[in-house]
Design a protein around this motif. Structure first.
Motif, short mmCIF file in Angstrom:
data_model
loop_
_atom_site.label_atom_id
_atom_site.label_comp_id
_atom_site.label_asym_id
_atom_site.label_seq_id
_atom_site.Cartn_x
_atom_site.Cartn_y
_atom_site.Cartn_z
N GLN A 158 -37.40 -29.82 9.95
CA GLN A 158 -38.27 -30.74 9.22
C GLN A 158 -38.18 -30.61 7.71
O GLN A 158 -38.46 -31.57 6.98
CB GLN A 158 -39.72 -30.55 9.68
CG GLN A 158 -39.93 -30.85 11.15
CD GLN A 158 -39.47 -32.25 11.54
OE1 GLN A 158 -39.87 -33.25 10.95
NE2 GLN A 158 -38.59 -32.32 12.54
N THR A 159 -37.81 -29.45 7.22
CA THR A 159 -37.81 -29.20 5.78
C THR A 159 -36.40 -29.27 5.22
O THR A 159 -35.51 -28.53 5.67
CB THR A 159 -38.42 -27.82 5.47
OG1 THR A 159 -39.70 -27.73 6.09
CG2 THR A 159 -38.56 -27.62 3.97
N ALA A 160 -36.20 -30.15 4.25
CA ALA A 160 -34.87 -30.31 3.66
C ALA A 160 -34.38 -29.00 3.04
O ALA A 160 -33.20 -28.65 3.14
CB ALA A 160 -34.89 -31.42 2.61
N GLY A 161 -35.27 -28.27 2.41
CA GLY A 161 -34.88 -27.00 1.79
C GLY A 161 -34.37 -26.00 2.82
O GLY A 161 -33.40 -25.27 2.56
N THR A 162 -35.01 -25.96 3.98
CA THR A 162 -34.57 -25.06 5.04
C THR A 162 -33.17 -25.45 5.52
O THR A 162 -32.30 -24.60 5.71
CB THR A 162 -35.56 -25.09 6.22
OG1 THR A 162 -36.84 -24.67 5.76
CG2 THR A 162 -35.10 -24.18 7.35
N MET A 163 -32.95 -26.75 5.72
CA MET A 163 -31.65 -27.21 6.18
C MET A 163 -30.58 -26.93 5.12
O MET A 163 -29.46 -26.52 5.45
CB MET A 163 -31.69 -28.69 6.54
CG MET A 163 -30.40 -29.22 7.13
SD MET A 163 -29.87 -28.34 8.62
CE MET A 163 -30.25 -29.55 9.88
N TYR A 164 -30.92 -27.14 3.87
CA TYR A 164 -29.96 -26.87 2.78
C TYR A 164 -29.54 -25.40 2.78
O TYR A 164 -28.34 -25.08 2.71
CB TYR A 164 -30.59 -27.24 1.44
CG TYR A 164 -29.71 -26.92 0.25
CD1 TYR A 164 -28.65 -27.75 -0.10
CD2 TYR A 164 -29.95 -25.79 -0.52
CE1 TYR A 164 -27.85 -27.45 -1.19
CE2 TYR A 164 -29.14 -25.48 -1.62
CZ TYR A 164 -28.10 -26.33 -1.95
OH TYR A 164 -27.30 -26.03 -3.03
N LEU A 165 -30.51 -24.49 2.89
CA LEU A 165 -30.19 -23.06 2.89
C LEU A 165 -29.38 -22.68 4.14
O LEU A 165 -28.45 -21.87 4.06
CB LEU A 165 -31.47 -22.24 2.82
CG LEU A 165 -32.26 -22.36 1.51
CD1 LEU A 165 -33.60 -21.63 1.63
CD2 LEU A 165 -31.46 -21.82 0.33
N ALA A 166 -29.73 -23.28 5.27
CA ALA A 166 -28.98 -23.00 6.51
C ALA A 166 -27.55 -23.49 6.40
O ALA A 166 -26.61 -22.82 6.86
CB ALA A 166 -29.68 -23.66 7.69
N MET A 167 -27.36 -24.65 5.77
CA MET A 167 -26.01 -25.18 5.59
C MET A 167 -25.20 -24.33 4.61
O MET A 167 -24.00 -24.11 4.81
CB MET A 167 -26.08 -26.63 5.11
CG MET A 167 -26.46 -27.62 6.18
SD MET A 167 -26.37 -29.32 5.56
CE MET A 167 -26.69 -30.26 7.05
N GLN A 168 -25.84 -23.86 3.56
CA GLN A 168 -25.16 -22.94 2.63
C GLN A 168 -24.66 -21.71 3.37
O GLN A 168 -23.51 -21.28 3.20
CB GLN A 168 -26.12 -22.51 1.52
CG GLN A 168 -26.21 -23.43 0.33
CD GLN A 168 -26.95 -22.78 -0.82
OE1 GLN A 168 -27.93 -22.04 -0.63
NE2 GLN A 168 -26.50 -23.05 -2.04
N GLU A 169 -25.52 -21.15 4.20
CA GLU A 169 -25.17 -19.96 4.97
C GLU A 169 -24.06 -20.27 5.97
O GLU A 169 -23.12 -19.47 6.14
CB GLU A 169 -26.42 -19.43 5.69
CG GLU A 169 -26.23 -18.15 6.45
CD GLU A 169 -26.11 -16.91 5.56
OE1 GLU A 169 -25.89 -15.81 6.12
OE2 GLU A 169 -26.20 -17.05 4.33
N ALA A 170 -24.14 -21.42 6.63
CA ALA A 170 -23.12 -21.79 7.60
C ALA A 170 -21.77 -22.00 6.94
O ALA A 170 -20.73 -21.60 7.47
CB ALA A 170 -23.55 -23.06 8.34
#
Length: 425
Positions: A158-170
């Motif tokens: 739900q949170t764009a910031g969470t997805m952004y950080l997860a994508m950075q890590e991925a």
């Protein structure tokens, strides 16, 4: 042990069905040809009776429900259902109890897979702890433990910031993020597609933008991070459009579509019955046309079942309050072959590719081919005889599907995994 498959047919380079024999030695394909000269006592002979031989099918989206929901399905029964459908590799979602968000929990599921699965099962790990939190899971640790990819399937991040950080890590870990795209703030308690049929049935609708808006958000985040982003069960024409635009822009996005979204529309729903309740829901005729076009032009990369078993009690009633999802492992190839190949919409090669080499290619898996030296993961289908889909024939614990009673062709005759027969009619 060796297996000699005789009297089969395979697709040629010219997309013609030609006679073939296949010899399997150990867990590899050792020979493909005609009039093979095979000697030895320890050889099991399979008469394919003119059936189509293909690579074992690959499904990158199934729910095996174990641990936590064994009354719906187990790894054993779900893998047997996959084998009956001709699938030899399936990728299992992590919406379980407990969620495999630590190395220890993940390793426990890996052991269950090793002990009970009859096909290859690749296990997803969650993007965030507990699926609904904003705390990222330990990607390096889970990858080292054997995680296939990362997803919070069942809920959108739900949170764009969470997805952004997860994508950075991925991106840093060369991992793939696989997204169930759903903006909770746009759900409004919906249980089926928002349209004419939902109004006729007096049921709360699910807007198309609930899905497509989150895909649009995530695509831009994927561009910003360089992450490989894969979209689960695309269902709307708007989603197809934004994915197509993203691919044209060079963003690393891939996508799948489920058989039920290709075959049915919201107008197919006869009444307020939970067997037609799925997430994303059955959409409109224009959406289905866009999904088919998206497959044909390469916007959508592959087909995945989203096999989602539930108990009869859970699905015995109306949509409100019932869980989302239908089973699909045992009927996918058959329904698609009957409706689209025989209907002249897809070629047989296109269908086989979308269920084998294409999903394998998207995720870099060593499967999905029928070549000498390749893993001996093989399916054989009867393309001629028609049969009825019956719940009593299912290997799955659950039979929640609207396709019971449909007549189809393409019944699975044999499925081999690592050269061993794991299903025979």
């Amino acid at each position: 042990m060796s297996v000699w498959i005789k009297n089969a047919k395979m697709l040629s380079q010219k997309e013609e069905l030609i006679p073939v024999e296949v010899f399997v030695k150990g867990n590899k394909i050792a020979a493909i040809g005609n009039n093979l000269n095979i000697a030895g006592d320890d050889v099991t002979v399979i008469d394919a009776k003119g059936g189509l031989i293909t690579p074992g099918l690959v499904d990158v989206h199934v729910h095996l429900r174990e641990p936590g929901f064994e009354y719906k399905e187990t790894i054993e029964t779900g893998s047997k259902a996959a084998a009956r459908g001709g699938f030899t590799t399936v990728c299992a979602m992590p919406n379980l109890n407990p969620v495999p968000d630590t190395v220890e929990k993940f390793q426990a599921i890996q052991q269950l897979i090793k002990d009970t699965a009859v096909v290859h099962v690749l296990q997803y790990a969650p993007i965030t702890e507990g699926l609904r939190s904003d705390v990222l899971s330990d990607q390096p640790g889970l990858l080292a433990a054997g995680a296939f990819a990362f997803t919070n399937d069942g809920v959108g991040v739900q949170t764009a910031g969470t997805m952004y950080l997860a994508m950075q890590e991925a991106a840093k870990n060369n991992a793939t993020l696989v997204a169930h795209t759903e903006d909770d703030s746009l759900l409004f308690g919906g249980v089926m597609h928002e349209g004419t049929r939902s109004k006729e049935l007096n049921l709360p609708g699910i807007l198309s933008v609930t899905e497509s808006s989150q895909i649009a958000r995530d695509i831009l985040l994927a561009e910003a991070t360089g992450c490989h982003y894969h979209v689960c069960h695309v269902s709307t024409k708007e989603s197809v459009r934004v994915i197509r635009d993203a691919k044209r822009a060079g963003i690393h996005v891939t996508a799948e579509v489920a058989p039920h979204h290709l075959i049915l529309i919201d107008g197919s729903i006869p009444s307020d019955t939970a067997v037609y309740k799925m997430n994303p829901p059955l959409r409109g005729a224009a959406d289905r046309a866009a999904l088919i076009e998206g497959l044909l032009d390469g916007t959508i990369d592959c087909i995945a079942t989203d096999h989602a078993p539930h108990s009869a009690e859970e699905k015995n009633g109306g949509m409100v309050g019932a869980p989302f999802g239908i089973v699909g492992s045992e009927t996918a190839f058959q329904l698609l072959y009957t409706n689209f190949v025989q209907g002249g919409v897809f070629t047989l090669k296109q269908l086989v590719d979308w269920l084998t080499i294409k999903p394998a290619s998207v995720f870099g898996m060593d499967c999905g081919t029928l070549d000498i030296g390749a893993p001996a993961d093989i399916a054989i289908f009867d393309l001629d005889d028609e049969y009825e889909i019956r719940s009593e024939d299912f290997q799955s614990k659950s039979t929640n599907t609207p396709f019971i009673g449909w007549k189809v062709k393409g019944e699975t005759l044999y499925t081999l995994v690592d050269g061993k027969i794991v299903y025979s009619k």
